[in-house]
Design a protein around this motif. Structure first.
Motif, PDB file in Angstrom:
ATOM      1  N   LEU A 111     -39.107   1.848  26.238  1.00 41.61           N
ATOM      2  CA  LEU A 111     -38.460   0.607  26.713  1.00 41.61           C
ATOM      3  C   LEU A 111     -38.422   0.520  28.243  1.00 41.61           C
ATOM      4  O   LEU A 111     -38.862  -0.467  28.835  1.00 41.61           O
ATOM      5  CB  LEU A 111     -37.042   0.500  26.134  1.00 41.61           C
ATOM      6  CG  LEU A 111     -36.272  -0.762  26.513  1.00 41.61           C
ATOM      7  CD1 LEU A 111     -36.991  -2.003  26.029  1.00 41.61           C
ATOM      8  CD2 LEU A 111     -34.860  -0.722  25.950  1.00 41.61           C
TER       9      LEU A 111
ATOM     10  N   ASP B 125     -41.461   6.850  14.593  1.00 42.20           N
ATOM     11  CA  ASP B 125     -41.082   5.553  14.033  1.00 42.20           C
ATOM     12  C   ASP B 125     -39.730   5.579  13.340  1.00 42.20           C
ATOM     13  O   ASP B 125     -39.350   4.627  12.669  1.00 42.20           O
ATOM     14  CB  ASP B 125     -42.159   5.077  13.052  1.00 42.20           C
ATOM     15  CG  ASP B 125     -43.482   4.859  13.762  1.00 42.20           C
ATOM     16  OD1 ASP B 125     -43.445   4.326  14.888  1.00 42.20           O
ATOM     17  OD2 ASP B 125     -44.529   5.243  13.221  1.00 42.20           O
ATOM     18  N   ARG B 126     -38.994   6.661  13.520  1.00 44.14           N
ATOM     19  CA  ARG B 126     -37.674   6.750  12.909  1.00 44.14           C
ATOM     20  C   ARG B 126     -36.637   6.134  13.826  1.00 44.14           C
ATOM     21  O   ARG B 126     -36.854   5.979  15.027  1.00 44.14           O
ATOM     22  CB  ARG B 126     -37.319   8.219  12.654  1.00 44.14           C
ATOM     23  CG  ARG B 126     -38.207   8.893  11.659  1.00 44.14           C
ATOM     24  CD  ARG B 126     -38.323   8.032  10.426  1.00 44.14           C
ATOM     25  NE  ARG B 126     -38.943   8.755   9.332  1.00 44.14           N
ATOM     26  CZ  ARG B 126     -38.261   9.483   8.455  1.00 44.14           C
ATOM     27  NH1 ARG B 126     -36.954   9.600   8.560  1.00 44.14           N
ATOM     28  NH2 ARG B 126     -38.887  10.090   7.486  1.00 44.14           N
ATOM     29  N   TYR B 127     -35.483   5.800  13.232  1.00 46.09           N
ATOM     30  CA  TYR B 127     -34.349   5.354  14.030  1.00 46.09           C
ATOM     31  C   TYR B 127     -33.475   6.573  14.338  1.00 46.09           C
ATOM     32  O   TYR B 127     -33.454   7.534  13.564  1.00 46.09           O
ATOM     33  CB  TYR B 127     -33.556   4.289  13.270  1.00 46.09           C
ATOM     34  CG  TYR B 127     -34.239   2.947  13.297  1.00 46.09           C
ATOM     35  CD1 TYR B 127     -33.973   2.043  14.319  1.00 46.09           C
ATOM     36  CD2 TYR B 127     -35.181   2.608  12.333  1.00 46.09           C
ATOM     37  CE1 TYR B 127     -34.617   0.821  14.364  1.00 46.09           C
ATOM     38  CE2 TYR B 127     -35.827   1.388  12.373  1.00 46.09           C
ATOM     39  CZ  TYR B 127     -35.540   0.495  13.389  1.00 46.09           C
ATOM     40  OH  TYR B 127     -36.187  -0.703  13.439  1.00 46.09           O
TER      41      TYR B 127
ATOM     42  N   LEU C 156     -28.767   7.509  22.582  1.00 49.07           N
ATOM     43  CA  LEU C 156     -30.010   6.816  22.239  1.00 49.07           C
ATOM     44  C   LEU C 156     -29.655   5.397  21.821  1.00 49.07           C
ATOM     45  O   LEU C 156     -28.533   5.141  21.394  1.00 49.07           O
ATOM     46  CB  LEU C 156     -30.725   7.540  21.096  1.00 49.07           C
ATOM     47  CG  LEU C 156     -31.303   8.908  21.427  1.00 49.07           C
ATOM     48  CD1 LEU C 156     -31.989   9.492  20.203  1.00 49.07           C
ATOM     49  CD2 LEU C 156     -32.283   8.826  22.580  1.00 49.07           C
ATOM     50  N   PHE C 157     -30.629   4.466  21.948  1.00 51.23           N
ATOM     51  CA  PHE C 157     -30.373   3.096  21.521  1.00 51.23           C
ATOM     52  C   PHE C 157     -30.528   3.036  20.003  1.00 51.23           C
ATOM     53  O   PHE C 157     -31.644   3.153  19.491  1.00 51.23           O
ATOM     54  CB  PHE C 157     -31.351   2.139  22.198  1.00 51.23           C
ATOM     55  CG  PHE C 157     -31.392   2.287  23.702  1.00 51.23           C
ATOM     56  CD1 PHE C 157     -30.215   2.388  24.433  1.00 51.23           C
ATOM     57  CD2 PHE C 157     -32.599   2.327  24.379  1.00 51.23           C
ATOM     58  CE1 PHE C 157     -30.246   2.536  25.812  1.00 51.23           C
ATOM     59  CE2 PHE C 157     -32.642   2.474  25.757  1.00 51.23           C
ATOM     60  CZ  PHE C 157     -31.466   2.582  26.474  1.00 51.23           C
ATOM     61  N   PRO C 158     -29.430   2.868  19.261  1.00 49.36           N
ATOM     62  CA  PRO C 158     -29.516   2.996  17.794  1.00 49.36           C
ATOM     63  C   PRO C 158     -30.350   1.901  17.144  1.00 49.36           C
ATOM     64  O   PRO C 158     -30.841   2.079  16.036  1.00 49.36           O
ATOM     65  CB  PRO C 158     -28.051   2.902  17.349  1.00 49.36           C
ATOM     66  CG  PRO C 158     -27.339   2.239  18.466  1.00 49.36           C
ATOM     67  CD  PRO C 158     -28.069   2.601  19.716  1.00 49.36           C
ATOM     68  N   ASN C 159     -30.506   0.763  17.834  1.00 51.53           N
ATOM     69  CA  ASN C 159     -31.245  -0.354  17.240  1.00 51.53           C
ATOM     70  C   ASN C 159     -32.743  -0.256  17.505  1.00 51.53           C
ATOM     71  O   ASN C 159     -33.489  -1.169  17.175  1.00 51.53           O
ATOM     72  CB  ASN C 159     -30.712  -1.678  17.792  1.00 51.53           C
ATOM     73  CG  ASN C 159     -30.772  -1.744  19.303  1.00 51.53           C
ATOM     74  OD1 ASN C 159     -30.508  -0.755  19.977  1.00 51.53           O
ATOM     75  ND2 ASN C 159     -31.139  -2.883  19.836  1.00 51.53           N
ATOM     76  N   ARG C 160     -33.184   0.828  18.149  1.00 59.61           N
ATOM     77  CA  ARG C 160     -34.605   0.958  18.476  1.00 59.61           C
ATOM     78  C   ARG C 160     -35.136   2.283  17.920  1.00 59.61           C
ATOM     79  O   ARG C 160     -34.411   3.264  17.868  1.00 59.61           O
ATOM     80  CB  ARG C 160     -34.816   0.923  19.994  1.00 59.61           C
ATOM     81  CG  ARG C 160     -34.144  -0.254  20.641  1.00 59.61           C
ATOM     82  CD  ARG C 160     -35.023  -0.905  21.680  1.00 59.61           C
ATOM     83  NE  ARG C 160     -34.792  -2.333  21.668  1.00 59.61           N
ATOM     84  CZ  ARG C 160     -35.694  -3.221  21.307  1.00 59.61           C
ATOM     85  NH1 ARG C 160     -36.887  -2.844  20.949  1.00 59.61           N
ATOM     86  NH2 ARG C 160     -35.403  -4.500  21.310  1.00 59.61           N
TER      87      ARG C 160
ATOM     88  N   ASN D  62     -30.461   7.344  13.967  1.00 51.07           N
ATOM     89  CA  ASN D  62     -29.494   7.842  12.973  1.00 51.07           C
ATOM     90  C   ASN D  62     -30.178   8.582  11.827  1.00 51.07           C
ATOM     91  O   ASN D  62     -29.507   9.099  10.950  1.00 51.07           O
ATOM     92  CB  ASN D  62     -28.611   6.706  12.438  1.00 51.07           C
ATOM     93  CG  ASN D  62     -29.359   5.756  11.521  1.00 51.07           C
ATOM     94  OD1 ASN D  62     -30.576   5.708  11.523  1.00 51.07           O
ATOM     95  ND2 ASN D  62     -28.621   4.998  10.738  1.00 51.07           N
ATOM     96  N   GLU D  63     -31.514   8.615  11.835  1.00 55.45           N
ATOM     97  CA  GLU D  63     -32.219   9.382  10.815  1.00 55.45           C
ATOM     98  C   GLU D  63     -32.558  10.792  11.309  1.00 55.45           C
ATOM     99  O   GLU D  63     -33.194  11.554  10.602  1.00 55.45           O
ATOM    100  CB  GLU D  63     -33.496   8.647  10.400  1.00 55.45           C
ATOM    101  CG  GLU D  63     -33.212   7.291   9.793  1.00 55.45           C
ATOM    102  CD  GLU D  63     -34.460   6.446   9.633  1.00 55.45           C
ATOM    103  OE1 GLU D  63     -34.614   5.864   8.563  1.00 55.45           O
ATOM    104  OE2 GLU D  63     -35.275   6.379  10.560  1.00 55.45           O
TER     105      GLU D  63
ATOM    106  N   GLU E 264     -43.172  14.327  17.687  1.00 57.03           N
ATOM    107  CA  GLU E 264     -44.101  13.198  17.584  1.00 57.03           C
ATOM    108  C   GLU E 264     -44.135  12.609  16.178  1.00 57.03           C
ATOM    109  O   GLU E 264     -44.365  11.431  15.994  1.00 57.03           O
ATOM    110  CB  GLU E 264     -45.503  13.605  18.060  1.00 57.03           C
ATOM    111  CG  GLU E 264     -46.269  14.530  17.116  1.00 57.03           C
ATOM    112  CD  GLU E 264     -45.871  15.990  17.246  1.00 57.03           C
ATOM    113  OE1 GLU E 264     -44.863  16.278  17.912  1.00 57.03           O
ATOM    114  OE2 GLU E 264     -46.572  16.845  16.668  1.00 57.03           O
ATOM    115  N   HIS E 265     -43.819  13.443  15.165  1.00 59.39           N
ATOM    116  CA  HIS E 265     -43.845  12.929  13.790  1.00 59.39           C
ATOM    117  C   HIS E 265     -42.626  12.068  13.470  1.00 59.39           C
ATOM    118  O   HIS E 265     -42.552  11.474  12.423  1.00 59.39           O
ATOM    119  CB  HIS E 265     -43.917  14.099  12.801  1.00 59.39           C
ATOM    120  CG  HIS E 265     -42.773  15.058  12.955  1.00 59.39           C
ATOM    121  ND1 HIS E 265     -42.618  15.853  14.071  1.00 59.39           N
ATOM    122  CD2 HIS E 265     -41.737  15.324  12.161  1.00 59.39           C
ATOM    123  CE1 HIS E 265     -41.527  16.577  13.934  1.00 59.39           C
ATOM    124  NE2 HIS E 265     -40.962  16.275  12.788  1.00 59.39           N
ATOM    125  N   LYS E 266     -41.667  11.978  14.386  1.00 56.57           N
ATOM    126  CA  LYS E 266     -40.473  11.160  14.154  1.00 56.57           C
ATOM    127  C   LYS E 266     -40.533   9.851  14.935  1.00 56.57           C
ATOM    128  O   LYS E 266     -39.528   9.162  15.060  1.00 56.57           O
ATOM    129  CB  LYS E 266     -39.219  11.934  14.597  1.00 56.57           C
ATOM    130  CG  LYS E 266     -38.941  13.179  13.785  1.00 56.57           C
ATOM    131  CD  LYS E 266     -38.315  12.831  12.457  1.00 56.57           C
ATOM    132  CE  LYS E 266     -37.863  14.079  11.744  1.00 56.57           C
ATOM    133  NZ  LYS E 266     -37.485  13.789  10.359  1.00 56.57           N
TER     134      LYS E 266
END
Lengths: 258, 322
Positions: A116, A147-149, A104-108, A151-152, A143-145
């Motif tokens: 993207l 807006d998370r990054y 996954l893109f860690p900065n997004r 690494n969370e 779906e509840h995640k």
């Protein structure tokens, strides 16, 4: 298995890394809507084979045909040349790839990971891409995640996002490269459940896996590789339990313990 | 008095005693070093007080008189202008050279390597002087075929002013230095990221601007801040070609009034200010591009009920297929 025209044909694929021959002329056909599991000991070339399909590894010989069209090269008279990089990118869109290490893109955020490519490659509007992504995230239960990054998230959740990201490009064939090998044992089930639900909906899938029970459960066909060659292929039952091949019997007796 | 072995042996039989010890609170170990460091700090403070404040030779009134003086501010403005322009230009050159050095084309890679080699080897002072006196090497600049006809030509001295020589020299220098920083940022990004970009069909531009670039910025910010802060001070080297920035202005003033230390102090105060601003910028960049790498610690995030997550997860993973 149905007898429809194959959607994907690998013909005499060879690949070398230096002097090491990773693939020694592999032939496989994939029927549309089928689930194929590629199994075999490590170093047998199964991951390399999967990666040649969408051009992550360049092949040295043979060719990949998608719906009868050669992928990656084009014929010019008596030889072939690689297609333009733009064409190669378009051809890749037929395939969705899920990696062993998720990538996954860690900065997004989760949402940005999924949207993207649909926005920048397919030209979808932000709004429609987000709506579609939300549906896909719902499908993988995350779906509840949104807006998370990455690494969370747990490994299993990251892999499910990676599946949603691949699905967002609406590929014709899904490629899974050991999707559960990097996961803690208790997280494997949630990822396999998602893959199984996709299989039940009729997606064409190629899965490199070590999960033999899973392969027997979902696969229409099991392909057994060893030393860069296909040594056995057929229904899961046939390959796993009644293999005629000495090497295959050894492999299955070691992995199908229970 | 028991020997340690005897004590251990007794403890093994006496569960109650070890349990009582296990429940004792843990406190920091008494430390002499901590007190010594405090004494040292106090000492350094008073040394500093005597050296800086109660030392008439600094001539602080004069320092403050010149700090916002017309000439110094003009010099400061020149330093800022020169730094901004050369940083922008230098980073642009750096990106181009880093891109060339990572290119699949061997010719580009060799060219980039040569450029970096020459810049690393050449002292900035030499580079500045060479460019300023370029007219001695080539009387006119133009575009054409070597040894053949020229399509367009101008006299070198019309192009190379003190300012353009300074800008060219400094940005060529930063270009060579920053190219390697950019390259290190790119190769620090995991290979899987490039593969994931290719797998979803991102164009090279999107790959670099949306995925690889932002991840590199996180890595290259500290070394790049070093380079750029060095640029503030490197601009003082352009005094050799007569461009008057901050330090040159200070030198010109103390050449006439002989207040060397106060005027150097004025320059240092401004350099400290500029560096502080740059370091603040660095910490903003690190925060912005650290997102997704450092775990969020907002209280709100921590308060999120985890149970809700678990139940939702289980709804899709309910088919136990293992």
């Amino acid at each position: 298995m149905n007898v429809a025209k194959p959607i994907l044909e690998l013909v005499a694929i060879t690949k070398q890394f230096g002097s090491f021959v990773a693939l020694k002329g592999v032939d496989i056909e994939i029927a549309p809507g089928s689930v194929t599991c590629i199994v075999g000991p490590s170093g047998s070339g199964k991951s390399t084979l999967l990666r040649t399909i969408n051009g992550l590894e360049e092949i040295d010989g043979g060719a990949v045909f998608f719906k009868g069209e050669m992928i990656g090269q084009t014929v010019r008279g008596q030889h072939r040349v690689p297609v333009s990089s733009k064409q190669a990118r378009l051809q890749k869109l037929n395939f969705g790839m899920v990696f062993q290490t998720f990538n996954l893109f860690p900065n997004r955020t989760v949402m940005e990971n999924v949207t993207l490519a649909p926005i920048t490659v397919r030209g979808h509007s932000r709004k429609s891409a987000r709506a579609a992504a939300l549906q896909l995230l719902e499908r993988v239960g995350l779906e509840h995640k949104k807006d998370r990054y990455p690494n969370e998230l747990s490994g299993g959740q990251q892999q499910r996002v990676a599946i949603a990201r691949a699905l967002a490009m609406e590929p014709e064939i899904l490629l899974f490269d050991e999707p559960t090998s990097a996961l803690d044992p208790e997280l494997v089930g949630e990822v396999l459940a998602v893959i199984k639900s996709l299989a039940e909906q009729g997606s064409t899938m190629l899965i490199v896996t070590h999960e033999m029970a899973f392969a027997q459960d979902v696969a229409d066909e099991v392909v057994m590789m060893a030393d860069g060659e296909v040594i056995e292929r057929g229904s899961p039952k046939q390959v796993v339990h009644n293999s005629s091949h000495q090497r295959a019997r050894e492999f299955f007796s070691s992995v199908v313990a229970s | 008095m028991k020997t340690p072995t005897e004590r251990t042996a007794q403890r093994l039989t006496d569960k109650g005693e070890i349990r009582a010890e296990a429940l004792l609170p843990i406190k920091p170990r008494p430390s002499i070093a901590k007190w010594a460091s405090i004494v040292l700090a106090v000492y350094v403070f008073f040394v500093g007080l005597e050296f800086f404040v109660f030392n008439e030779n600094w001539n602080w009134p004069l320092v403050f008189e010149y700090l916002f003086g017309q000439r110094i501010l003009q010099g400061l403005l020149n330093t800022i202008t020169l730094t901004l322009i050369t940083t922008l230009l230098g980073l642009f050159i750096g990106i181009l050279v880093a891109w060339a050095k990572l290119s699949p084309l061997a010719v580009l890679r060799k060219l980039a390597a040569m450029y970096i080699w020459v810049i690393r080897a050449t002292p900035l002072l030499v580079l500045l002087l060479m460019i300023f006196f370029l007219a001695a090497l080539v009387p006119s600049l133009g575009i054409g075929i070597p040894f053949g006809p020229s399509l367009f030509e101008v006299p070198t001295n019309e192009v190379i002013s003190r300012f353009t020589a300074a800008v060219l020299g400094l940005s060529l220098y930063l270009g060579g230095k920053s190219a390697e920083v950019f390259r290190s940022g790119i190769i620090a990004v995991d290979r899987g990221q490039f593969e994931a970009c290719r797998a979803v069909g991102l164009s090279p531009l999107t790959t670099y601007t949306r995925v690889i670039g932002p991840q590199s910025i996180r890595v290259i910010t500290p070394p790049m801040a070093n380079e750029i802060i060095t640029m503030f001070k490197n601009t003082s080297l352009v005094s050799v070609i007569g461009y008057t920035e901050l330090l040159t202005t200070a030198k010109l003033i103390y050449a006439t009034n002989f207040q060397t230390i106060p005027l150097l102090t004025v320059a240092v105060i401004w350099y400290l200010t500029l560096t502080s601003i740059a370091m603040y910028g660095q910490s903003l960049l690190e925060k912005r591009f650290g997102r997704g790498f450092d775990r969020r610690t907002d209280k709100e995030e921590q308060r999120e009920p985890t149970e809700k997550v678990e139940t939702r997860t289980s709804t899709i993973a309910d088919g136990d297929i293992r």
